[in-house]
Design a protein around this motif. Structure first.
Motif, PDB file in Angstrom:
ATOM      1  N   THR A 151      15.405 -33.868 -17.751  1.00  0.00           N
ATOM      2  CA  THR A 151      16.019 -32.633 -17.399  1.00  0.00           C
ATOM      3  C   THR A 151      16.446 -32.075 -18.878  1.00  0.00           C
ATOM      4  OG1 THR A 151      16.371 -33.275 -15.239  1.00  0.00           O
ATOM      5  CG2 THR A 151      17.477 -31.299 -15.935  1.00  0.00           C
ATOM      6  N   GLU A 178      12.106 -20.548  -9.396  1.00  0.00           N
ATOM      7  CA  GLU A 178      12.459 -21.961  -9.622  1.00  0.00           C
ATOM      8  C   GLU A 178      12.578 -22.210 -10.953  1.00  0.00           C
ATOM      9  OE1 GLU A 178      10.992 -24.980  -7.166  1.00  0.00           O
ATOM     10  OE2 GLU A 178      10.798 -23.648  -5.413  1.00  0.00           O
ATOM     11  N   ILE A 179      13.371 -23.281 -11.331  1.00  0.00           N
ATOM     12  CA  ILE A 179      13.246 -23.910 -12.609  1.00  0.00           C
ATOM     13  C   ILE A 179      12.548 -25.211 -12.346  1.00  0.00           C
ATOM     14  CG2 ILE A 179      14.501 -24.907 -14.834  1.00  0.00           C
ATOM     15  CD1 ILE A 179      14.867 -21.832 -14.324  1.00  0.00           C
ATOM     16  N   PRO A 181      22.192 -27.575 -15.252  1.00  0.00           N
ATOM     17  CA  PRO A 181      23.230 -26.582 -15.737  1.00  0.00           C
ATOM     18  C   PRO A 181      22.937 -25.115 -15.820  1.00  0.00           C
ATOM     19  CG  PRO A 181      23.448 -28.459 -17.190  1.00  0.00           C
ATOM     20  CD  PRO A 181      22.228 -28.572 -16.262  1.00  0.00           C
ATOM     21  N   GLU A 182      23.913 -24.268 -15.456  1.00  0.00           N
ATOM     22  CA  GLU A 182      23.677 -22.938 -15.457  1.00  0.00           C
ATOM     23  C   GLU A 182      23.023 -22.640 -16.988  1.00  0.00           C
ATOM     24  OE1 GLU A 182      22.412 -19.620 -13.999  1.00  0.00           O
ATOM     25  OE2 GLU A 182      23.216 -21.178 -12.829  1.00  0.00           O
ATOM     26  N   SER A 183      23.761 -22.967 -17.957  1.00  0.00           N
ATOM     27  CA  SER A 183      23.295 -22.607 -19.298  1.00  0.00           C
ATOM     28  C   SER A 183      22.179 -22.891 -19.741  1.00  0.00           C
ATOM     29  CB  SER A 183      24.482 -23.137 -20.329  1.00  0.00           C
ATOM     30  OG  SER A 183      24.259 -24.476 -20.177  1.00  0.00           O
ATOM     31  N   ARG A 215      19.662 -23.199 -17.281  1.00  0.00           N
ATOM     32  CA  ARG A 215      18.734 -22.136 -16.589  1.00  0.00           C
ATOM     33  C   ARG A 215      18.510 -21.087 -17.359  1.00  0.00           C
ATOM     34  NH1 ARG A 215      18.156 -23.432 -11.268  1.00  0.00           N
ATOM     35  NH2 ARG A 215      19.047 -25.286 -10.327  1.00  0.00           N
ATOM     36  N   THR A 216      19.640 -20.493 -17.594  1.00  0.00           N
ATOM     37  CA  THR A 216      19.329 -19.274 -18.513  1.00  0.00           C
ATOM     38  C   THR A 216      18.611 -19.231 -19.690  1.00  0.00           C
ATOM     39  OG1 THR A 216      21.958 -18.695 -17.795  1.00  0.00           O
ATOM     40  CG2 THR A 216      21.019 -17.485 -19.901  1.00  0.00           C
ATOM     41  N   TYR A 247      20.456 -31.958 -11.051  1.00  0.00           N
ATOM     42  CA  TYR A 247      21.298 -30.594 -11.139  1.00  0.00           C
ATOM     43  C   TYR A 247      20.986 -29.986 -12.596  1.00  0.00           C
ATOM     44  CZ  TYR A 247      25.028 -27.787 -12.515  1.00  0.00           C
ATOM     45  OH  TYR A 247      25.854 -26.599 -13.194  1.00  0.00           O
ATOM     46  N   ARG A 250      14.842 -19.153 -18.597  1.00  0.00           N
ATOM     47  CA  ARG A 250      14.916 -17.856 -18.000  1.00  0.00           C
ATOM     48  C   ARG A 250      14.252 -16.881 -19.410  1.00  0.00           C
ATOM     49  NH1 ARG A 250      14.905 -17.193 -12.820  1.00  0.00           N
ATOM     50  NH2 ARG A 250      16.368 -18.672 -11.506  1.00  0.00           N
TER      51      ARG A 250
END
Length: 66
Positions: A49, A36-37, A6-8, A10-11, A4, A14
């Protein structure tokens, strides 16, 4: 992707890659599917990660870098 992200995180990835694939530089904005990340050093090779080991990856490169 087996771990997994975390969305933070991933942001951050990006934003860092400015919406472009880190490998071929294709823009995510022109893709029909989200990018994808990707782990630069795979988890199976001891990669972590964490931000410095993650990048944005288009579907074509995701298949070819495996």
């Amino acid at each position: 992707m087996s771990r997994y992200i975390p969305e933070s995180l991933r942001t951050l990835v990006r934003e860092h890659d400015k919406g472009y694939c880190a490998y071929c530089r294709s823009p995510e904005s022109l893709s029909l599917v989200p990018f994808e990340i990707d782990h630069i050093v795979p988890l199976s090779r001891g990669g972590e990660t964490e931000f410095r080991n993650l990048c944005l990856c288009c579907p074509i490169c995701a298949v070819s870098v495996q």
